[in-house]
Design a protein around this motif. Structure first.
Motif, PDB file in Angstrom:
ATOM      1  N   GLY A  29       3.799   4.034  12.401  1.00  0.00           N
ATOM      2  CA  GLY A  29       2.603   3.513  13.051  1.00  0.00           C
ATOM      3  C   GLY A  29       1.453   3.179  12.121  1.00  0.00           C
ATOM      4  O   GLY A  29       0.492   2.564  12.547  1.00  0.00           O
ATOM      5  N   ASN A  30       1.517   3.581  10.854  1.00  0.00           N
ATOM      6  CA  ASN A  30       0.470   3.176   9.911  1.00  0.00           C
ATOM      7  C   ASN A  30       1.070   3.123   8.506  1.00  0.00           C
ATOM      8  O   ASN A  30       2.103   3.717   8.225  1.00  0.00           O
ATOM      9  N   HIS A  31       0.368   2.406   7.658  1.00  0.00           N
ATOM     10  CA  HIS A  31       0.911   2.104   6.331  1.00  0.00           C
ATOM     11  C   HIS A  31       1.048   3.348   5.444  1.00  0.00           C
ATOM     12  O   HIS A  31       2.027   3.491   4.721  1.00  0.00           O
ATOM     13  N   HIS A  32       0.074   4.241   5.516  1.00  0.00           N
ATOM     14  CA  HIS A  32       0.112   5.425   4.648  1.00  0.00           C
ATOM     15  C   HIS A  32       1.291   6.334   4.987  1.00  0.00           C
ATOM     16  O   HIS A  32       2.026   6.771   4.087  1.00  0.00           O
ATOM     17  N   ASP A  33       1.471   6.614   6.274  1.00  0.00           N
ATOM     18  CA  ASP A  33       2.608   7.443   6.680  1.00  0.00           C
ATOM     19  C   ASP A  33       3.930   6.736   6.399  1.00  0.00           C
ATOM     20  O   ASP A  33       4.927   7.375   6.073  1.00  0.00           O
ATOM     21  N   ALA A  34       3.924   5.400   6.535  1.00  0.00           N
ATOM     22  CA  ALA A  34       5.148   4.630   6.271  1.00  0.00           C
ATOM     23  C   ALA A  34       5.553   4.758   4.800  1.00  0.00           C
ATOM     24  O   ALA A  34       6.733   4.939   4.494  1.00  0.00           O
ATOM     25  N   GLU A  35       4.579   4.663   3.903  1.00  0.00           N
ATOM     26  CA  GLU A  35       4.907   4.815   2.476  1.00  0.00           C
ATOM     27  C   GLU A  35       5.437   6.214   2.193  1.00  0.00           C
ATOM     28  O   GLU A  35       6.409   6.372   1.458  1.00  0.00           O
ATOM     29  N   ASP A  36       4.795   7.229   2.782  1.00  0.00           N
ATOM     30  CA  ASP A  36       5.275   8.604   2.598  1.00  0.00           C
ATOM     31  C   ASP A  36       6.699   8.757   3.117  1.00  0.00           C
ATOM     32  O   ASP A  36       7.546   9.385   2.479  1.00  0.00           O
ATOM     33  N   LEU A  37       6.943   8.182   4.284  1.00  0.00           N
ATOM     34  CA  LEU A  37       8.258   8.274   4.912  1.00  0.00           C
ATOM     35  C   LEU A  37       9.329   7.597   4.053  1.00  0.00           C
ATOM     36  O   LEU A  37      10.386   8.175   3.792  1.00  0.00           O
ATOM     37  N   ALA A  38       9.047   6.388   3.599  1.00  0.00           N
ATOM     38  CA  ALA A  38      10.012   5.654   2.768  1.00  0.00           C
ATOM     39  C   ALA A  38      10.238   6.365   1.431  1.00  0.00           C
ATOM     40  O   ALA A  38      11.379   6.490   0.973  1.00  0.00           O
ATOM     41  N   GLN A  39       9.175   6.861   0.822  1.00  0.00           N
ATOM     42  CA  GLN A  39       9.316   7.554  -0.460  1.00  0.00           C
ATOM     43  C   GLN A  39      10.092   8.854  -0.308  1.00  0.00           C
ATOM     44  O   GLN A  39      10.928   9.192  -1.152  1.00  0.00           O
TER      45      GLN A  39
END
Length: 172
Positions: A29-39
């Motif tokens: 739902g947001n870019h910061h959490d998405a980057e954390d999730l992908a990393q």
């Protein structure tokens, strides 16, 4: 030997990063959490790279890791953040309605159950087949169809999403 494995993983990661990040954004739902999730998903994949590399479908393996990480992350959240697309002032027509519609879509997706959201994101926004989604989520094709139908019905019935889409169509 180790350099070869690292080069192989680096090649895999760089070729899939954009798509992995897009899926993570749709889930989180947001870019910061998405980057954390992908990393986090890629970190876990790197730790077990030999096993991932030998899998029939390494992409599906990594996507499954990401979905599991997201599910685990949701279990620990007690207080949820609610993203809003509402701005205090109205600007001139500049295409910002698309941002509002996207925000409404993200909120509507957030109101789905985690399984429905994962199925809808993978099936319709990632354009995966029912069998691919079933394999990624570890469920039967019939269950994917059920979650898909229920999720789409809830999105269609979502009044906030409907209002924003109607407003977007009128302003075009």
């Amino acid at each position: 030997m180790r350099e070869s494995v690292e080069a192989d993983f680096r090649s895999f990661m760089t070729s899939r990063w954009t798509r992995l990040l897009r899926t993570a954004y749709l889930l989180a739902g947001n870019h910061h959490d998405a980057e954390d999730l992908a990393q986090t998903a890629l970190t876990k994949a790197y730790c077990g790279w030999e096993r991932v590399r030998r899998a029939d479908d390494p992409d599906a393996y990594v996507w499954r890791i990401m979905i599991n990480v997201h599910r685990d992350r949701l279990r620990g959240i007690k207080l949820r953040e609610w993203l809003t697309s509402w701005l205090p002032e109205r600007a001139a027509a500049d295409g910002s309605e698309r941002v509002v519609v996207r925000g409404a879509l993200m909120q509507a997706l957030g109101r789905l159950s985690p399984k429905q959201r994962a199925v809808v994101v993978l099936r319709y926004l990632e354009d995966r087949s029912e069998t691919e989604v079933a394999a990624l989520l570890g469920m039967g094709v019939g269950t994917v169809r059920t979650h898909s139908a229920r999720g789409l019905r809830r999105l269609r019935e979502d009044s906030a999403l409907s209002e924003n889409i109607a407003r977007e169509v009128v302003t075009r």
